[in-house]
Motif scaffolding. Structure first.
Motif, PDB file in Angstrom:
ATOM      1  N   VAL A  62       0.859  -1.184   0.000  1.00  0.00           N
ATOM      2  CA  VAL A  62       0.000   0.000   0.000  1.00  0.00           C
ATOM      3  C   VAL A  62       0.895   1.232   0.000  1.00  0.00           C
ATOM      4  N   ILE A  63       0.653   2.148  -0.940  1.00  0.00           N
ATOM      5  CA  ILE A  63       1.434   3.385  -1.031  1.00  0.00           C
ATOM      6  C   ILE A  63       0.588   4.537  -0.503  1.00  0.00           C
ATOM      7  N   THR A  64       1.141   5.283   0.468  1.00  0.00           N
ATOM      8  CA  THR A  64       0.387   6.411   1.030  1.00  0.00           C
ATOM      9  C   THR A  64       0.460   7.637   0.132  1.00  0.00           C
ATOM     10  N   HIS A  65       1.628   7.898  -0.491  1.00  0.00           N
ATOM     11  CA  HIS A  65       1.756   9.009  -1.437  1.00  0.00           C
ATOM     12  C   HIS A  65       3.066   8.821  -2.211  1.00  0.00           C
ATOM     13  N   VAL A  66       3.283   9.659  -3.234  1.00  0.00           N
ATOM     14  CA  VAL A  66       4.346   9.369  -4.203  1.00  0.00           C
ATOM     15  C   VAL A  66       5.631  10.162  -3.972  1.00  0.00           C
ATOM     16  N   HIS A  67       5.876  10.634  -2.763  1.00  0.00           N
ATOM     17  CA  HIS A  67       7.197  11.195  -2.473  1.00  0.00           C
ATOM     18  C   HIS A  67       8.234  10.075  -2.459  1.00  0.00           C
ATOM     19  N   ILE A  68       9.466  10.414  -2.853  1.00  0.00           N
ATOM     20  CA  ILE A  68      10.481   9.389  -3.095  1.00  0.00           C
ATOM     21  C   ILE A  68      10.864   8.634  -1.816  1.00  0.00           C
ATOM     22  N   ASP A  69      10.722   9.293  -0.651  1.00  0.00           N
ATOM     23  CA  ASP A  69      11.052   8.597   0.597  1.00  0.00           C
ATOM     24  C   ASP A  69       9.946   7.638   1.031  1.00  0.00           C
ATOM     25  N   HIS A  70       8.913   7.497   0.170  1.00  0.00           N
ATOM     26  CA  HIS A  70       7.848   6.524   0.423  1.00  0.00           C
ATOM     27  C   HIS A  70       7.701   5.506  -0.717  1.00  0.00           C
ATOM     28  N   HIS A 154      -1.543  16.023   2.412  1.00  0.00           N
ATOM     29  CA  HIS A 154      -0.093  16.282   2.346  1.00  0.00           C
ATOM     30  C   HIS A 154       0.309  16.755   0.948  1.00  0.00           C
ATOM     31  N   ILE A 155       0.059  15.912  -0.066  1.00  0.00           N
ATOM     32  CA  ILE A 155       0.211  16.294  -1.469  1.00  0.00           C
ATOM     33  C   ILE A 155      -0.962  15.692  -2.232  1.00  0.00           C
TER      34      ILE A 155
END
Length: 354
Positions: A62-70, A154-155
């Motif tokens: 499951v991905i919470t958002h697409v920032h690179i640290d995630h 967040h984004i």
């Protein structure tokens, strides 16, 4: 009871990667991000990000958002053999290939064919989910696992994740019943002989015990008289000490109440809500509803006593952000995995920020 393991984002603010383990052969992964800055240090980038944790037990990512640290370790996760689904919000599903393309160009290769092949693999595994709707990942005689994405503010596309895990009891094994009956018969015969011998021994012990009891009663009577006198003296001393203790406790409680009021005022000011609104949240749980800060109300889901709800915050945004709705509190959480977006730093409110 599900357990948690952290493969990043626990000892630092980057590299977010959390495992929700249902059983030895069943897990769910939340995010798989790159380590950056001080969390990476002078380590070799490729070697340090190689996925060394097991992937064969994963039911999904499951991905919470697409920032690179995630999401930055997604190439390493696929290289380690992961072939399962990737769940994310519908906006994140649109953004993910674009962000990964940039990341691959910077950290891996600029070969167009390789990048397109990788994004094709990702696209085949993507399972975009709408906000505020439950999605079942597994439902069988062992477990029921479902997830729900909620807006994180967040984004674009960011979400926090609610996971409901129900662990179901296994049926008892009934093999070997005939063998157990035979063993039981042998044990019964042996038990009869043993009981007869015990009765004889018990009769002898009973006679000796009567004599011993008579002697004990006499001694106990003497000790009881002495004990009564001592108890009366102690009770008087305890009463005096209790009166003094009550006065001291009352003074401490008053000081503690003042400190608590001051703490609540500071906390409510930082997050932009009133203490009355927080009290309303607590009261609303008794009648099955949640009153949100924007005036809307939502009904609670019915959850069985065997269900555990785990909430993963991802990165939460502040209120009053242009284009992004403010995050609403989850209805409930038995376990909360809360990430510190900016590493234990306080920021001024958006209305006052320059």
């Amino acid at each position: 009871m599900p357990t948690l393991e952290h493969h990043g984002g626990a000892a630092g603010v980057t590299g977010s990667c959390h495992r929700l383990r249902l059983a030895a052969d069943r897990s769910l992964l939340i995010d798989c991000g790159l380590f950056q800055g001080r969390d990476l240090g002078s380590r070799d980038v490729l070697d340090f990000h190689r996925v060394r944790f097991p992937v064969e037990d994963l039911l999904g990512l499951v991905i919470t958002h697409v920032h690179i640290d995630h999401i930055g370790r997604l190439p390493h996760l696929l290289a380690a053999g992961y072939r399962g689904p990737i769940f994310c919000s519908q906006p994140s599903a649109k953004l993910l290939p674009l962000v990964l393309e940039d990341a691959l160009k910077i950290g891996f290769t600029r070969e167009r064919d390789l990048i397109e092949r990788f994004n094709t693999l990702i696209g085949e595994r993507l399972r975009p989910l709408p906000y505020n709707e439950w999605h079942t990942i597994v439902d069988d005689d062992r477990h029921r696992l479902r997830i729900r994405l909620q807006r994180a503010g967040h984004i674009l596309g960011s979400a926090y994740v609610e996971c409901d895990v129900e662990t179901r009891p296994e049926n008892p094994c009934r093999e070997g019943d005939s063998s157990r009956e035979e063993d039981s018969s042998r044990e019964e015969d042996s038990s009869r002989e043993e009981d007869s011998s015990r009765e004889e021994d018990a009769s002898r012990e009973e006679d000796a015990s009567r004599e011993e009891d008579a002697s004990r009663e006499e001694d106990a009577s003497r000790e009881e008289d002495a004990s009564r006198a001592e108890d009366a003296s102690r009770a008087e001393d305890a009463s005096r000490a209790e009166d003094a203790s009550r006065e001291e406790d009352s003074s401490r409680a008053e000081d503690s109440s003042r400190e608590e009021d001051s703490w609540w005022e500071r906390a409510c000011s930082r997050i932009g809500v009133s203490r009355g609104w927080i009290r309303e949240q607590a009261r609303s749980h008794h009648d099955g509803t949640t009153s949100h800060h924007d005036g809307t109300t939502s009904h609670h889901d019915e959850v069985t006593p065997t269900t555990c709800r785990i909430v993963f915050s991802g990165d939460l945004g502040p209120p009053n952000t242009p284009l992004l709705p403010a995050p609403k509190p989850p209805q409930r959480a038995d376990i909360l995995v809360l990430e510190s977006t900016y590493g234990d730093r306080n920021h001024s409110g958006r209305a006052d920020r320059r």
